[in-house]
Design a protein around this motif. Sequence first.
Motif, PDB file in Angstrom:
ATOM      1  N   GLU A  92       0.840  -1.197   0.000  1.00 17.07           N
ATOM      2  CA  GLU A  92       0.000   0.000   0.000  1.00 17.07           C
ATOM      3  C   GLU A  92       0.880   1.253   0.000  1.00 17.07           C
ATOM      4  O   GLU A  92       0.640   2.207  -0.748  1.00 17.07           O
ATOM      5  CB  GLU A  92      -0.901  -0.027   1.236  1.00 17.07           C
ATOM      6  CG  GLU A  92      -1.999   1.014   1.167  1.00 17.07           C
ATOM      7  CD  GLU A  92      -2.797   1.079   2.467  1.00 17.07           C
ATOM      8  OE1 GLU A  92      -2.734   0.119   3.264  1.00 17.07           O
ATOM      9  OE2 GLU A  92      -3.446   2.115   2.677  1.00 17.07           O
ATOM     10  N   TYR A 122       4.224  -6.928  -3.660  1.00 18.00           N
ATOM     11  CA  TYR A 122       3.019  -7.513  -4.274  1.00 18.00           C
ATOM     12  C   TYR A 122       2.912  -8.984  -3.879  1.00 18.00           C
ATOM     13  O   TYR A 122       1.836  -9.489  -3.566  1.00 18.00           O
ATOM     14  CB  TYR A 122       3.146  -7.358  -5.789  1.00 18.00           C
ATOM     15  CG  TYR A 122       2.240  -8.215  -6.629  1.00 18.00           C
ATOM     16  CD1 TYR A 122       0.886  -7.893  -6.778  1.00 18.00           C
ATOM     17  CD2 TYR A 122       2.736  -9.333  -7.304  1.00 18.00           C
ATOM     18  CE1 TYR A 122       0.063  -8.665  -7.571  1.00 18.00           C
ATOM     19  CE2 TYR A 122       1.915 -10.104  -8.100  1.00 18.00           C
ATOM     20  CZ  TYR A 122       0.587  -9.778  -8.231  1.00 18.00           C
ATOM     21  OH  TYR A 122      -0.208 -10.542  -9.019  1.00 18.00           O
ATOM     22  N   GLU A 125       1.515  -9.361  -0.519  1.00 20.35           N
ATOM     23  CA  GLU A 125       0.097  -9.009  -0.584  1.00 20.35           C
ATOM     24  C   GLU A 125      -0.714 -10.209  -1.116  1.00 20.35           C
ATOM     25  O   GLU A 125      -1.788 -10.507  -0.620  1.00 20.35           O
ATOM     26  CB  GLU A 125      -0.061  -7.798  -1.526  1.00 20.35           C
ATOM     27  CG  GLU A 125      -1.376  -7.085  -1.403  1.00 20.35           C
ATOM     28  CD  GLU A 125      -1.464  -6.209  -0.160  1.00 20.35           C
ATOM     29  OE1 GLU A 125      -0.495  -6.182   0.626  1.00 20.35           O
ATOM     30  OE2 GLU A 125      -2.512  -5.564   0.014  1.00 20.35           O
ATOM     31  N   ARG A 128      -1.434 -12.754   1.390  1.00 18.42           N
ATOM     32  CA  ARG A 128      -2.528 -12.404   2.296  1.00 18.42           C
ATOM     33  C   ARG A 128      -3.888 -12.621   1.619  1.00 18.42           C
ATOM     34  O   ARG A 128      -4.915 -12.348   2.195  1.00 18.42           O
ATOM     35  CB  ARG A 128      -2.406 -10.949   2.727  1.00 18.42           C
ATOM     36  CG  ARG A 128      -1.301 -10.713   3.711  1.00 18.42           C
ATOM     37  CD  ARG A 128      -1.458  -9.332   4.321  1.00 18.42           C
ATOM     38  NE  ARG A 128      -0.161  -8.824   4.703  1.00 18.42           N
ATOM     39  CZ  ARG A 128       0.286  -7.636   4.376  1.00 18.42           C
ATOM     40  NH1 ARG A 128      -0.455  -6.809   3.668  1.00 18.42           N
ATOM     41  NH2 ARG A 128       1.471  -7.252   4.763  1.00 18.42           N
ATOM     42  N   GLY A 129      -3.838 -13.043   0.366  1.00 14.41           N
ATOM     43  CA  GLY A 129      -5.070 -13.366  -0.337  1.00 14.41           C
ATOM     44  C   GLY A 129      -5.861 -12.159  -0.797  1.00 14.41           C
ATOM     45  O   GLY A 129      -7.046 -12.243  -1.061  1.00 14.41           O
ATOM     46  N   ARG A 130      -5.229 -11.006  -0.857  1.00 17.33           N
ATOM     47  CA  ARG A 130      -5.974  -9.822  -1.299  1.00 17.33           C
ATOM     48  C   ARG A 130      -5.986  -9.732  -2.818  1.00 17.33           C
ATOM     49  O   ARG A 130      -5.222 -10.401  -3.499  1.00 17.33           O
ATOM     50  CB  ARG A 130      -5.296  -8.574  -0.745  1.00 17.33           C
ATOM     51  CG  ARG A 130      -5.128  -8.650   0.747  1.00 17.33           C
ATOM     52  CD  ARG A 130      -5.320  -7.307   1.355  1.00 17.33           C
ATOM     53  NE  ARG A 130      -5.018  -7.390   2.772  1.00 17.33           N
ATOM     54  CZ  ARG A 130      -4.268  -6.518   3.400  1.00 17.33           C
ATOM     55  NH1 ARG A 130      -3.730  -5.521   2.739  1.00 17.33           N
ATOM     56  NH2 ARG A 130      -4.053  -6.639   4.695  1.00 17.33           N
ATOM     57  N   ASP A 131      -6.840  -8.882  -3.323  1.00 22.76           N
ATOM     58  CA  ASP A 131      -6.876  -8.699  -4.769  1.00 22.76           C
ATOM     59  C   ASP A 131      -5.772  -7.710  -5.156  1.00 22.76           C
ATOM     60  O   ASP A 131      -5.995  -6.524  -5.352  1.00 22.76           O
ATOM     61  CB  ASP A 131      -8.241  -8.189  -5.212  1.00 22.76           C
ATOM     62  CG  ASP A 131      -8.327  -8.128  -6.723  1.00 22.76           C
ATOM     63  OD1 ASP A 131      -7.448  -8.704  -7.394  1.00 22.76           O
ATOM     64  OD2 ASP A 131      -9.262  -7.498  -7.222  1.00 22.76           O
ATOM     65  N   ALA A 132      -4.580  -8.257  -5.217  1.00 24.83           N
ATOM     66  CA  ALA A 132      -3.415  -7.403  -5.416  1.00 24.83           C
ATOM     67  C   ALA A 132      -3.179  -7.071  -6.891  1.00 24.83           C
ATOM     68  O   ALA A 132      -2.579  -6.045  -7.202  1.00 24.83           O
ATOM     69  CB  ALA A 132      -2.180  -8.091  -4.844  1.00 24.83           C
TER      70      ALA A 132
END
Length: 225
Positions: A92, A122, A125, A128-132
């Motif tokens: 971020e 990235y 990220e 963490r399973g995010r929509d990176a």
Amino acid sequence: MKNDRESTGNGVLDGLLGGGIEQKTITQFVGEPASGKTTLCLMAAVTQLKAGETVIWIDSESFSVERFRQIAGEDAEKLANRLVLYEPVDFEQQGIMILEAERVLKAHKVGLIVMDSATALYRTELERGRDAMQALTRQMLMLLGYSKRYTMPVLITNQVYVDTRTNTYVGLGGTALEHISKAIIRLEKRAGMGERRARLVKHRSLPEGGTFDFEMSGQGITIVA
Ligand SMILES: Nc1ncnc2c1ncn2[C@@H]1O[C@H](COP(=O)(O)OP(=O)(O)OP(=O)(O)O)[C@@H](O)[C@H]1O
Ligand SMILES: [Mg+2]
């Protein structure tokens, strides 16, 4: 027509890229750890600094002052004054720092932006399973926009992972990062020796497949004949 290329600091690498790194585009160095990605970026950055330009360097893995000193040589301290360094701690913050960098672009004559590595944060990220992926694409589009508005090249480095199906190295960031990079050079470590091979795997005005061999050295890289 105006020359729209900038030197990488190495004539052979410039030749592989058809004369250097292209302005208004993103060029990507992709390869396994210790294959030479950061070194090639440092050489290009030092070339711009020596030409009197400002360089923006976004480093997700902590910048090596020692390696910069080796490559910049005796003028290192002086050249470092025009190196604007950002060291984001997470993905971020990487986005926020890319946004902030526009202040530098407005105030100085920036000859190059380096993002080393574009995908290290990235990767965490993703874990963490995010929509990176979308966020990565947004960051790259922002850099691409800068390169066009301020007429300079952007260099990014990209890490690889092993695709267990094919047992080959694949660049992170998927096709999105491949599409947005108008030139891609893959760096390969060659078995047994300290030698590396640089291979042009994508270019918009040259055939792919060109290569040269090199070794890592104090000044950066040394071409192996
Ligand atoms: N002064 C030097 N002389 C010779 N080789 C060096 C010197 N400094 C660094 N190297 C070599 O350069 C390699 C690292 O290169 P570089 O940092 O450019 O790789 P990288 O692709 O960016 O790796 P990573 O993915 O880990 O960031 C190492 O093999 C290291 O031994
Ligand atoms: Mg590196």
